[in-house]
Design a protein around this motif. Sequence first.
Motif, PDB file in Angstrom:
ATOM      1  N   ALA A 279       0.846  -1.198   0.000  1.00  0.00           N
ATOM      2  CA  ALA A 279       0.000   0.000   0.000  1.00  0.00           C
ATOM      3  C   ALA A 279       0.872   1.235   0.000  1.00  0.00           C
ATOM      4  O   ALA A 279       2.011   1.222   0.478  1.00  0.00           O
TER       5      ALA A 279
ATOM      6  N   CYS B 288       5.241   4.158   1.768  1.00  0.00           N
ATOM      7  CA  CYS B 288       4.648   2.872   1.412  1.00  0.00           C
ATOM      8  C   CYS B 288       4.782   1.926   2.582  1.00  0.00           C
ATOM      9  O   CYS B 288       5.504   2.182   3.554  1.00  0.00           O
TER      10      CYS B 288
ATOM     11  N   VAL C   6      -1.280  -2.851   5.580  1.00  0.00           N
ATOM     12  CA  VAL C   6      -1.857  -1.789   4.760  1.00  0.00           C
ATOM     13  C   VAL C   6      -1.937  -0.482   5.539  1.00  0.00           C
ATOM     14  O   VAL C   6      -1.512   0.583   5.066  1.00  0.00           O
TER      15      VAL C   6
ATOM     16  N   THR D 110      -9.666   3.528   1.544  1.00  0.00           N
ATOM     17  CA  THR D 110      -8.676   2.926   0.660  1.00  0.00           C
ATOM     18  C   THR D 110      -9.256   2.832  -0.741  1.00  0.00           C
ATOM     19  O   THR D 110     -10.462   2.631  -0.919  1.00  0.00           O
TER      20      THR D 110
ATOM     21  N   LEU E 262      -5.503   5.895   1.380  1.00  0.00           N
ATOM     22  CA  LEU E 262      -4.509   4.899   1.030  1.00  0.00           C
ATOM     23  C   LEU E 262      -4.780   4.284  -0.337  1.00  0.00           C
ATOM     24  O   LEU E 262      -5.935   4.150  -0.754  1.00  0.00           O
TER      25      LEU E 262
ATOM     26  N   VAL F 252      -4.119   0.809  -2.346  1.00  0.00           N
ATOM     27  CA  VAL F 252      -3.861  -0.571  -1.954  1.00  0.00           C
ATOM     28  C   VAL F 252      -3.762  -1.465  -3.178  1.00  0.00           C
ATOM     29  O   VAL F 252      -4.593  -1.374  -4.095  1.00  0.00           O
ATOM     30  N   ARG F 253      -2.779  -2.331  -3.210  1.00  0.00           N
ATOM     31  CA  ARG F 253      -2.649  -3.301  -4.305  1.00  0.00           C
ATOM     32  C   ARG F 253      -3.640  -4.438  -4.137  1.00  0.00           C
ATOM     33  O   ARG F 253      -3.995  -4.802  -3.016  1.00  0.00           O
TER      34      ARG F 253
END
Length: 325
Positions: free
Chosen positions: A36, A65, A115, A299, A322, A324-325
């Motif tokens: 994240a 990150c 995260v 997010t 945020l 986030v992947r």
Amino acid sequence: MHAITIPEPGGPEALVWAEVPAPVPGEGEVLVEVAASAVNRADILQRQGFYDPPRGASPYPGLECAGRISALGPGVSGWAVGDEVCALLAGGGYAEQVAVPSGQLLPLPAGVDLVTAAALPEVVCTVWSNVFMVAHLRPGDTLLVHGGASGIGTMAVQLAKAVGARVAVTAGSPQKLERCRELGADILIDYRQQDFVRELRKATEGRGADVILDIIGAKYLDRNIKALAANGRLTIIGLQGGVKGELNLGALLAKRAAVTATTLRARPLEEKASIVAAVREHVWPMIEAGRVRPVVDRTVPLSDAAQGHRVLEESGHVGKVLLVR
């Protein structure tokens, strides 16, 4: 790997998720697999073409990150592949991988998930370096935080309260002020409806603030000087209200006050490492004890960073946004 690129400056739509070469960690660096990142005002300025990364930094936006170390560069000690970390960056957080100087790594605080930890490095390092290392906030002092509901603001309120200071905040709505009160703010000022100088003086019996943390810049310069107490310290970390203002040196002299202005992104590596070390020593125990916590508004997917930028620009959020992947 993929990263958010900026082929041409512009609005949020200028952010493009694209395939790019993967970074290789150099001397003293580690490679972090990003879980994240977070949206900061500096990222918006970079997207608009007004804030280029420092020389040698990643061209992609992202000043912080959280993730896992996937490789160590030459000369790195004290870290291992697989360690979960969060990191202060000069750029590159909006990517699947980023190379980070090892001095800018922090372990995850106990009780904070991977995260959520992405909400910490930039705000904690900014607040600790400016409010405590530069302006020397002490127990019993009064701190005025402009933008108290922002990511910076929500952290500044909590850290100041944790060390025994009194906290005043400005924010643009009753809802945001209520969130600041929940975090510990003592003096709540709606900047749209109230004069913060008058309200602060009223609440402090005419004394003013010992320290002011300002994200506005020129627009607030004169009023900030008026709001300072004797021997007060104004620290400017943002320029949302312009870059050129008139400073009344007579008023500054009469109050024996000081004005400082700093950025974090372009500081030398050794200065960043010193700040990160101080944060690990002083702030991480507060977080692990539950006295301070990251405040996350929402997010969004990293690949849709444009949506995160829109949220920040609309200014309806409280705390961090945020990616986030």
